[in-house]
Design a protein around this motif. Sequence first.
Motif, PDB file in Angstrom:
ATOM      1  N   HIS A   1      -5.258   5.981  -8.859  1.00 48.93           N
ATOM      2  CA  HIS A   1      -4.323   6.961  -8.310  1.00 48.93           C
ATOM      3  C   HIS A   1      -4.639   7.275  -6.860  1.00 48.93           C
ATOM      4  O   HIS A   1      -5.775   7.532  -6.490  1.00 48.93           O
ATOM      5  N   TYR A   2      -3.625   7.241  -6.014  1.00 50.01           N
ATOM      6  CA  TYR A   2      -3.696   7.768  -4.661  1.00 50.01           C
ATOM      7  C   TYR A   2      -2.269   8.032  -4.207  1.00 50.01           C
ATOM      8  O   TYR A   2      -1.314   7.509  -4.792  1.00 50.01           O
ATOM      9  N   THR A   3      -2.118   8.846  -3.186  1.00 50.29           N
ATOM     10  CA  THR A   3      -0.783   9.131  -2.668  1.00 50.29           C
ATOM     11  C   THR A   3      -0.751   8.933  -1.158  1.00 50.29           C
ATOM     12  O   THR A   3      -1.758   9.061  -0.470  1.00 50.29           O
ATOM     13  N   VAL A   4       0.428   8.591  -0.673  1.00 45.85           N
ATOM     14  CA  VAL A   4       0.727   8.583   0.758  1.00 45.85           C
ATOM     15  C   VAL A   4       1.703   9.733   0.982  1.00 45.85           C
ATOM     16  O   VAL A   4       2.798   9.726   0.402  1.00 45.85           O
TER      17      VAL A   4
ATOM     18  N   TYR B   1       0.839  -1.203   0.000  1.00 47.53           N
ATOM     19  CA  TYR B   1       0.000   0.000   0.000  1.00 47.53           C
ATOM     20  C   TYR B   1       0.873   1.252   0.000  1.00 47.53           C
ATOM     21  O   TYR B   1       0.688   2.169  -0.817  1.00 47.53           O
TER      22      TYR B   1
ATOM     23  N   LYS C   1       3.101   1.794  -3.301  1.00 42.31           N
ATOM     24  CA  LYS C   1       2.427   2.445  -4.435  1.00 42.31           C
ATOM     25  C   LYS C   1       2.161   3.915  -4.144  1.00 42.31           C
ATOM     26  O   LYS C   1       2.520   4.797  -4.938  1.00 42.31           O
ATOM     27  N   GLY C   2       1.527   4.198  -3.017  1.00 40.83           N
ATOM     28  CA  GLY C   2       1.152   5.574  -2.719  1.00 40.83           C
ATOM     29  C   GLY C   2       2.333   6.509  -2.561  1.00 40.83           C
ATOM     30  O   GLY C   2       2.288   7.673  -2.970  1.00 40.83           O
TER      31      GLY C   2
ATOM     32  N   PRO D   1      -5.376  -0.039  -3.081  1.00 42.40           N
ATOM     33  CA  PRO D   1      -6.445   0.528  -3.911  1.00 42.40           C
ATOM     34  C   PRO D   1      -6.049   0.576  -5.372  1.00 42.40           C
ATOM     35  O   PRO D   1      -4.878   0.766  -5.709  1.00 42.40           O
TER      36      PRO D   1
END
Length: 338
Positions: A204-207, A152, A155-156, A201
Amino acid sequence: MARMTMIEAIRDAQDICMERDDKVVVFGQDVGYFGGVFRCTKGLQEKYGPQRCFDTPINESGIVGAAIGMGAYGLRPCVEIQFADYMYPAYDQIVSEAARLRHRSNKDFIAPLTIRMPTGGGIFGGQTHSQSPEALFAHVSGLKTVIPSNPYDAKGMLIASIEDDDPVIYLEPKRLYNGPFDGHHEAAITPWSKHELGEVPEGHYTVPLGSAAIRRAGSDVTVLAYGTMVHVALAAAEETGVDAEVIDLRSIVPLDLETIKASVEKTGRCVIVHEATRTCGFGAELAALVAHHCFYSLEAPMVRVTGYDTPYPHAHEWDYFPGPARVGKALLHVMETE
């Protein structure tokens, strides 16, 4: 939500960034047709063509130097150094050029590049494929240094790194590439599923870089770790029964000092764990920060559990790693000390 290995999550992050922004380019040794030595770029050249995902000569200085120039002129390179041990020929480019470009040009130029590097041991790669050089980057002003511990975050945080306008050193723990690592001896770590870290997820998403995560809440002692050592710390807490609060730093620069302070002020004790050698490792900086900010909250001396100050031992790497037994011993020690 999909279940992914870290390799799949890293590949997915690059795919999403390349699809969203045609200025994102991926290159390095064997990353094109072959898909990377660990297959983190598999299929990207086929999908986006050899102009956007391509192979380079065995020349780390050239790879990073070209990426700096591309970034200064508007592209967003995401380059791979095949192993973190191979980055030394490029270190001058990273330190003297990438880290300083935005500042020395008064923001006329930036270096929005991400440098991916597999880091740490666990594959019996020997002294030239197993080093953990994160402290060398954390020392350099102008660089950001990221070390994810699960798919997770992988990727983010990679998407966040590629979209960042500053150079990011993105270190990928090899022991975690293919999901849960059951290991041998006392090097076993906790599976993803037990701590629900494998769900990723889609899209597109960011951490955010610089935000730590509390992987296990506790009240007795704070454990600071990153990368593979997060899972070792979780295993140690479970094996000893110590009510440890395990904090996954996720990035060491920028560092989430507020989460660290809040935890140590609550627990009054601190154990620091990393795979790199002890002397001048990043754990020393963490210890200094905790001592400075939390001195009056500490009820026992801090303990560092690290790799040993020796050249990386190929034949004995499982003895070199901090395992649950070594970390557990440190947890019990700080609980008995006042």
